[in-house]
Design a protein around this motif. Structure first.
Motif, mmCIF file in Angstrom:
data_model
loop_
_atom_site.group_PDB
_atom_site.id
_atom_site.type_symbol
_atom_site.label_atom_id
_atom_site.label_comp_id
_atom_site.label_asym_id
_atom_site.label_seq_id
_atom_site.Cartn_x
_atom_site.Cartn_y
_atom_site.Cartn_z
ATOM 1 N N PRO A 128 -6.820 26.558 -44.001
ATOM 2 C CA PRO A 128 -6.052 27.815 -44.020
ATOM 3 C C PRO A 128 -6.391 28.653 -45.243
ATOM 4 O O PRO A 128 -6.638 28.136 -46.326
ATOM 5 N N VAL A 129 -6.388 29.955 -45.054
ATOM 6 C CA VAL A 129 -6.589 30.920 -46.134
ATOM 7 C C VAL A 129 -5.256 31.623 -46.354
ATOM 8 O O VAL A 129 -4.696 32.220 -45.422
ATOM 9 N N ARG A 130 -4.754 31.574 -47.603
ATOM 10 C CA ARG A 130 -3.431 32.092 -47.909
ATOM 11 C C ARG A 130 -3.506 33.347 -48.772
ATOM 12 O O ARG A 130 -4.440 33.524 -49.554
ATOM 13 N N ASP A 131 -2.471 34.170 -48.655
ATOM 14 C CA ASP A 131 -2.277 35.273 -49.580
ATOM 15 C C ASP A 131 -1.765 34.685 -50.890
ATOM 16 O O ASP A 131 -0.699 34.083 -50.917
ATOM 17 N N PRO A 132 -2.470 34.832 -52.012
ATOM 18 C CA PRO A 132 -2.029 34.203 -53.260
ATOM 19 C C PRO A 132 -0.669 34.692 -53.739
ATOM 20 O O PRO A 132 0.006 33.996 -54.476
ATOM 21 N N ILE A 137 0.010 32.207 -44.831
ATOM 22 C CA ILE A 137 -1.317 31.954 -44.267
ATOM 23 C C ILE A 137 -1.808 33.226 -43.582
ATOM 24 O O ILE A 137 -1.181 33.726 -42.648
ATOM 25 N N GLU A 138 -2.920 33.750 -44.069
ATOM 26 C CA GLU A 138 -3.495 34.965 -43.501
ATOM 27 C C GLU A 138 -4.547 34.663 -42.437
ATOM 28 O O GLU A 138 -4.824 35.501 -41.586
ATOM 29 N N GLY A 139 -5.143 33.479 -42.496
ATOM 30 C CA GLY A 139 -6.174 33.156 -41.530
ATOM 31 C C GLY A 139 -6.705 31.752 -41.745
ATOM 32 O O GLY A 139 -6.131 30.950 -42.486
ATOM 33 N N VAL A 140 -7.811 31.447 -41.086
ATOM 34 C CA VAL A 140 -8.440 30.124 -41.163
ATOM 35 C C VAL A 140 -9.947 30.307 -41.301
ATOM 36 O O VAL A 140 -10.553 31.103 -40.563
ATOM 37 N N LEU A 141 -10.525 29.560 -42.229
ATOM 38 C CA LEU A 141 -11.987 29.492 -42.362
ATOM 39 C C LEU A 141 -12.442 28.198 -41.711
ATOM 40 O O LEU A 141 -11.904 27.132 -42.012
ATOM 41 N N CYS A 142 -13.421 28.285 -40.809
ATOM 42 C CA CYS A 142 -13.835 27.112 -40.039
ATOM 43 C C CYS A 142 -15.354 26.977 -40.068
ATOM 44 O O CYS A 142 -16.085 27.949 -39.852
ATOM 45 N N PHE A 143 -15.826 25.747 -40.338
ATOM 46 C CA PHE A 143 -17.249 25.391 -40.242
ATOM 47 C C PHE A 143 -17.420 24.522 -38.991
ATOM 48 O O PHE A 143 -16.778 23.477 -38.868
ATOM 49 N N GLY A 144 -18.288 24.925 -38.085
ATOM 50 C CA GLY A 144 -18.603 24.119 -36.926
ATOM 51 C C GLY A 144 -20.067 23.718 -36.945
ATOM 52 O O GLY A 144 -20.942 24.520 -37.304
ATOM 53 N N TYR A 145 -20.352 22.470 -36.530
ATOM 54 C CA TYR A 145 -21.728 21.956 -36.625
ATOM 55 C C TYR A 145 -21.868 20.751 -35.697
ATOM 56 O O TYR A 145 -20.868 20.158 -35.259
ATOM 57 N N PRO A 146 -23.118 20.365 -35.389
ATOM 58 C CA PRO A 146 -23.308 19.166 -34.550
ATOM 59 C C PRO A 146 -22.793 17.916 -35.271
ATOM 60 O O PRO A 146 -22.747 17.850 -36.507
ATOM 61 N N ARG A 147 -22.423 16.923 -34.506
ATOM 62 C CA ARG A 147 -21.905 15.691 -35.109
ATOM 63 C C ARG A 147 -22.936 15.048 -36.029
ATOM 64 O O ARG A 147 -22.595 14.410 -37.023
ATOM 65 N N SER A 148 -24.202 15.227 -35.718
ATOM 66 C CA SER A 148 -25.250 14.611 -36.528
ATOM 67 C C SER A 148 -25.377 15.261 -37.908
ATOM 68 O O SER A 148 -26.000 14.703 -38.809
ATOM 69 N N ALA A 164 -12.493 31.873 -52.607
ATOM 70 C CA ALA A 164 -13.122 33.171 -52.821
ATOM 71 C C ALA A 164 -12.485 34.229 -51.930
ATOM 72 O O ALA A 164 -12.243 35.364 -52.352
ATOM 73 N N ILE A 165 -12.197 33.879 -50.679
ATOM 74 C CA ILE A 165 -11.534 34.835 -49.776
ATOM 75 C C ILE A 165 -10.133 35.147 -50.291
ATOM 76 O O ILE A 165 -9.693 36.308 -50.275
ATOM 77 N N GLU A 166 -9.444 34.119 -50.767
ATOM 78 C CA GLU A 166 -8.093 34.329 -51.272
ATOM 79 C C GLU A 166 -8.109 35.232 -52.505
ATOM 80 O O GLU A 166 -7.211 36.065 -52.692
ATOM 81 N N ARG A 167 -9.111 35.084 -53.361
ATOM 82 C CA ARG A 167 -9.194 35.935 -54.537
ATOM 83 C C ARG A 167 -9.460 37.380 -54.142
ATOM 84 O O ARG A 167 -8.938 38.312 -54.743
ATOM 85 N N ARG A 168 -10.227 37.562 -53.103
ATOM 86 C CA ARG A 168 -10.449 38.921 -52.623
ATOM 87 C C ARG A 168 -9.180 39.504 -52.010
ATOM 88 O O ARG A 168 -8.942 40.709 -52.084
ATOM 89 N N LEU A 169 -8.364 38.644 -51.368
ATOM 90 C CA LEU A 169 -7.060 39.112 -50.897
ATOM 91 C C LEU A 169 -6.192 39.545 -52.079
ATOM 92 O O LEU A 169 -5.478 40.550 -52.007
ATOM 93 N N LEU A 170 -6.262 38.764 -53.154
ATOM 94 C CA LEU A 170 -5.508 39.119 -54.344
ATOM 95 C C LEU A 170 -5.980 40.450 -54.896
ATOM 96 O O LEU A 170 -5.178 41.247 -55.398
ATOM 97 N N GLY A 171 -7.272 40.710 -54.776
ATOM 98 C CA GLY A 171 -7.794 41.980 -55.263
ATOM 99 C C GLY A 171 -7.244 43.174 -54.513
ATOM 100 O O GLY A 171 -7.321 44.301 -54.993
ATOM 101 N N GLN A 172 -6.711 42.932 -53.346
ATOM 102 C CA GLN A 172 -6.119 44.019 -52.575
ATOM 103 C C GLN A 172 -4.647 44.232 -52.915
ATOM 104 O O GLN A 172 -4.001 45.106 -52.365
ATOM 105 N N SER A 173 -4.088 43.395 -53.781
ATOM 106 C CA SER A 173 -2.675 43.491 -54.140
ATOM 107 C C SER A 173 -2.451 44.570 -55.178
ATOM 108 O O SER A 173 -3.382 45.233 -55.654
ATOM 109 N N SER A 174 -1.222 44.731 -55.597
ATOM 110 C CA SER A 174 -0.873 45.792 -56.543
ATOM 111 C C SER A 174 -1.581 45.553 -57.869
ATOM 112 O O SER A 174 -1.765 44.419 -58.307
#
Length: 914
Positions: A128-132, A137-148, A164-174
């Motif tokens: 989960p990606v949260r607003d600091p 929870i603002e969203g979800v970051l997901c990595f998908g890949y083969p089992r191997s 890093a995404i959360e820090r950019r969300l913080l950059g959008q704050s007051s």
């Protein structure tokens, strides 16, 4: 496994391929703007690999896709490469995005752990990606890949990317909140020097009960509103202690604020609390990923969600982290660690940062939100209009007002809509911090003038605020003497209309007296919201009251209004509706031929208007079948067929209908003191013998009505004169809180008093056996048996010989003379002559003639033939065919009932003039 169980309970199938698709998502939303540069860097990092990188919103809708190998996008199905598909667990089953949202933490789903078969060849990690600031929870970051391609190092990569995404969300704050947070972080980097362990507050929050998190954030907000240096010890519900410390913070631009830090004691052996990397520690990503948004990751600053503070924290710069227990101690000490030199140092983390005046507003807003949240659980717990109004008052006192009055129209209290809501108001509730105030008492009529705040709010539909009642001319002019008395106790008023679904239901008055501060606009908005929510519950209770009144009226109209005149049994009955709703329980007493009487009790499944109406149909049909002199098992068979037909003919029953209705039918014959009974899935009756012994006859249960095709069996028992037959429905004995055997013992004890009349027995049963709050309605019928005096019964047996008809007539005339019924002799002699002659000509011997002297004179002729007589009008040229016509003219009523071998033709002659 828990996720799979949830998927199974939702009815999902592993082989489903389709997912909901949304094309209305915002392609330039806040989470998208924050994530695009990070995903671009990740795509470069995983170039040439089979990595599938996606970002979804808080509802599981995929917003962004990136691929390590461009050809991979062309090879995958659209569901895995096109934004817009929803991967929430409730629709997609166990998967990375859905499970991360459900569990609110970093998860890994590998191979067959996926619920959908299409995904079981791959693996994924999601976080989960949260607003600091808000912790939401603002969203979800997901990595998908083969089992191997499974690699444990991916944990560190996805964590740093999410930060890093959360820090950019913080950059959008007051800017002000961001400046204070930066000042705190800069100060911590200079002074920490390894003296404290930074604690990932998201991991702390996962361990806390939601109530603990709420209290912890509340205490932190209070500290910010104080605006000075302090410390608070907060004891968690599990016994641990968290120390909150407030520290002044000043940004480079001069913004002054307060930072609240949490200190946790060293963890006990066997427990661990993972410590996230500090801001200057590498997380396994390429160096350039650390510079995605121009600065270090926030490391220890990670907020847990506090939904009730979102609107406050998002705009104020407050950073909610966790909530906790009780036991507050405020000190001025800067040293709150209290640990020995050889013990591990306490963990430390940021909880909130903000400006004092913002903290004051946030604290007030939080308390208002808490009150609104509590409203949903405290108001509307019952469907009683008065109780719901009382709950509104109890919720508002003392947290909003010192006193509350609620006035409702008389029509609303009856469950109706008021034609003039302000014209017939009754004081329904008076509640406050004291009971000695001179408000008009409950039950009194309340008349408001057109200039009063109460009537103005009802007219406008909006809350009316009078911050100073001494200056409220309209209120003062209403009743100067009464208002003068109130002004010594109250000083501020908010009058709010209770309106729901466009219907005006009444007025709520919120008064403040002990608190010197007058009501303000925020208080008015809060009172309006409280009243709006309460009005919906009051309207629900009003509608329920109306429907219940209508169903009760229908139910009572369909039940017997009186008992028929007969001497066979002495009957008393009761009907007790359920507290929640009216059902389909019923009873009936049916006089039958030969001084017999039929006793019914039944139960239609379900509650409400439909059950009551169905009950009326079944009772009417049961009475008709009984009056045809069918035996109990045949009556139940006919009812069973009727219920099945009703279900088939009902277009909206959908196969459910009223199948499951139960019934018990008993026929008592006072000439033989025999009772024949049969039941269809109904509880057996109770029999009270003259000596006080109570038994429950073992009757064949029979299937409930409506199943069709199954037989019913009748049982005959002897009931000596003075016995009591007690019929009841299952609402009397079945209760989730009581054992049936114990209830039957209580019933046996309540009935073991043969000296009681049926009325007294009914009342005793309801007082001692019926549940205090019945969840099902109850029908009860108590019948005390009487026997017909043998001296009032005359019987003659004769062969099928026409020559004996005259002898029967002569014997009957003598018997009537002995009974003093000489004036009825002519009609009786003629009826007997015709009936005996018909039996000889058209029936089969032997023949029995019986006279019964009860309220009427009953003539019965029985034979062993099943040939049924028919009344017809004879033609003028016919030599016969007038016998039954004459009988019908002379008798009050006549008919035929069938015996196991043969039939009985009976005629009843009135004795009014005898």
């Amino acid at each position: 496994m828990n996720s799979w169980q949830r998927c199974g309970s939702l009815g999902l199938s592993p082989d489903q391929d389709d997912l909901p698709f949304r094309d209305d998502f915002d392609p330039d939303g806040r989470i998208v703007r924050a994530a695009v540069p990070v995903l671009d860097r990740l795509q470069s990092r995983f170039a040439g690999s089979a990595m599938n990188i996606s970002v979804a919103d808080a509802n599981g809708t995929v917003l962004l896709r990136r691929f390590g190998e461009a050809s991979l996008a062309r090879a995958l199905p659209a569901i895995q490469r096109v934004p817009g598909f929803v991967f929430a667990e409730r629709v997609a089953g166990t998967n990375g995005i859905g499970l991360a949202l459900a569990e609110r933490r970093l998860i890994r789903v590998y191979g067959a752990e996926h619920f959908a078969e299409r995904s079981q060849g791959s693996a994924c990690r999601a976080l989960p990606v949260r607003d600091p600031l808000s912790g939401r929870i603002e969203g979800v970051l997901c990595f998908g890949y083969p089992r191997s391609a499974e690699d444990p190092a991916l944990d560190a990569v996805i964590r740093k990317a999410a930060k890093a995404i959360e820090r950019r969300l913080l950059g959008q704050s007051s800017a002000r909140g961001r400046a204070l947070l930066r000042a705190y972080l800069d100060a911590g980097a200079r002074t920490a020097a390894g003296l404290h362990h930074g604690v990932g507050v998201d991991e702390l929050a996962l361990e806390l009960h939601p109530r603990d998190r709420s209290v912890l954030v509340g205490k932190a907000t209070e500290l910010i509103s104080r605006g000075d240096r302090a410390a608070v010890d907060v004891h968690l519900s599990d016994g641990r202690r968290v120390t909150l410390v407030s520290r002044p913070v000043r940004s480079a631009s001069g913004v002054a604020g307060i930072a609240i830090e949490a200190f946790l004691p060293a963890l006990s052996p066997g427990k661990s609390l993972s410590v996230p990397h500090q801001a200057d520690e590498p997380l396994g990503l390429p160096a350039d990923l650390a510079d995605i948004s121009g600065g270090p990751l926030l490391g220890a600053v990670h907020a847990a969600p506090v939904p009730e503070l979102r609107s406050v924290t998002a705009s104020s710069g407050l950073l909610p982290v966790a909530e906790s227990g009780q036991g507050v101690t405020i000190t001025d000490s800067d040293d709150v660690t209290d640990h020995r030199p050889d013990s591990p140092p306490p963990a430390r983390g940021l909880v909130l940062v903000g400006e004092p005046h913002v903290g004051t507003y946030a604290l007030a807003a939080r308390r208002r939100l808490e009150l609104l949240s509590e409203t949903s659980t405290r108001i509307g717990t019952t469907l009683d209009i008065r109780r719901t109004a009382e709950e509104l008052a109890e919720t508002a006192v003392p947290r909003l007002a010192d006193f509350v009055t609620i006035d409702l129209p008389e029509a609303v209290l009856r469950g109706e809509e008021a034609a003039d809501p302000g014209g017939d108001l009754r004081r329904t509730v008076v509640h406050g911090i004291r009971d000695d105030l001179p408000f008009r008492p409950v039950g009194k009529r309340v008349d408001y003038g057109p200039t009063t705040p109460h009537l103005r709010c009802l007219t406008s539909g909006q809350a009316v605020l009078e911050p100073d009642l001494k200056a409220a001319a309209g209120w003062l002019a209403q009743d100067p003497e009464h208002t003068e008395q109130l002004l010594s106790h109250v000083h501020s008023l908010i009058a709010v209309p209770l309106v729901a679904r466009g219907v005006a239901l009444g007025i709520a008055g919120f008064y403040r007296g002990q608190d010197p501060a007058p009501f303000g606009d925020d208080d008015r908005s809060l009172a309006q919201e409280l009243a709006t929510r309460a009005a919906l519950s009051i309207d629900n209770a009003r509608r329920y009251t109306r429907e219940r009144t209508m169903v009760l009226a229908l139910q009572h109209s369909l039940l017997p209004h009186g008992l028929p005149d007969q001497d066979s049994v002495e009957v008393a009955h009761r009907y007790l509706p359920a507290e929640s709703d009216v059902g389909g329980d019923w009873y009936d007493v049916v006089p039958l031929s030969g001084t017999r009487v039929g006793l019914f009790v039944g139960d239609v499944v379900g509650h409400g208007m439909l059950s009551a109406a169905t009950m009326g149909r079944l009772r009417t049909a049961a009475r008709s079948f009984a009056e045809l002199d069918f035996p109990p098992d045949d009556v139940l068979t006919h009812l069973d067929n009727l219920v099945g037909r009703l279900d088939r003919e009902d277009p909206v029953s959908d196969g459910g209908g009223i199948i499951g209705a139960t019934c018990l039918y008993a026929i008592y014959d006072p000439t033989t003191q025999q009772c024949t009974m049969a039941r269809a899935g109904h509880p057996p009756p109770a029999v009270v013998h003259p000596d006080g012994a109570v038994s429950f006859p073992d009757l064949p249960a029979g299937p409930p009505l409506g199943l069709g095709g199954l037989p019913f069996e009748a049982t005959e028992i002897h009931l000596p004169e003075g016995s009591q037959l007690v019929l009841y429905t299952d609402g009397l004995i079945e209760d989730r809180q009581r054992d049936v055997d114990m209830v039957l013992d209580q019933l046996r004890g309540a009935l073991a008093h043969p000296e009681r009349t049926p009325e007294e027995a009914c009342q005793a049963v309801l007082d001692t056996v019926a549940p205090a709050h019945p969840c099902d309605d109850i029908a009860l019928l108590v019948a005390r048996t009487h026997a017909l005096d043998p001296s009032r019964i005359a019987t003659w047996d004769l062969p099928a010989d026409p020559a004996l008809v005259s002898d029967v007539r002569a014997s009957a005339v003598r018997q009537l003379a002995d009974w003093g019924l000489d004036e009825a002799a002519f009609a009786a002699e003629l009826m007997l002559s015709e009936l005996v002659t018909n039996a000889i000509r058209h029936g089969a011997g032997p023949i029995r003639v019986r006279l019964l002297h009860d309220r009427t004179l009953i003539c019965e002729v029985s034979d062993t033939s099943n040939t049924a007589p028919h009344l017809r009008r004879a033609a003028s040229t016919d030599e016969g065919g007038r016998g039954l016509f004459l009988v019908a003219q002379l008798a009050q009523s006549w008919g035929t009932r069938y015996l196991p071998q043969g039939k009985v033709i009976w005629a009843e002659c009135g004795l009014a003039g005898v």
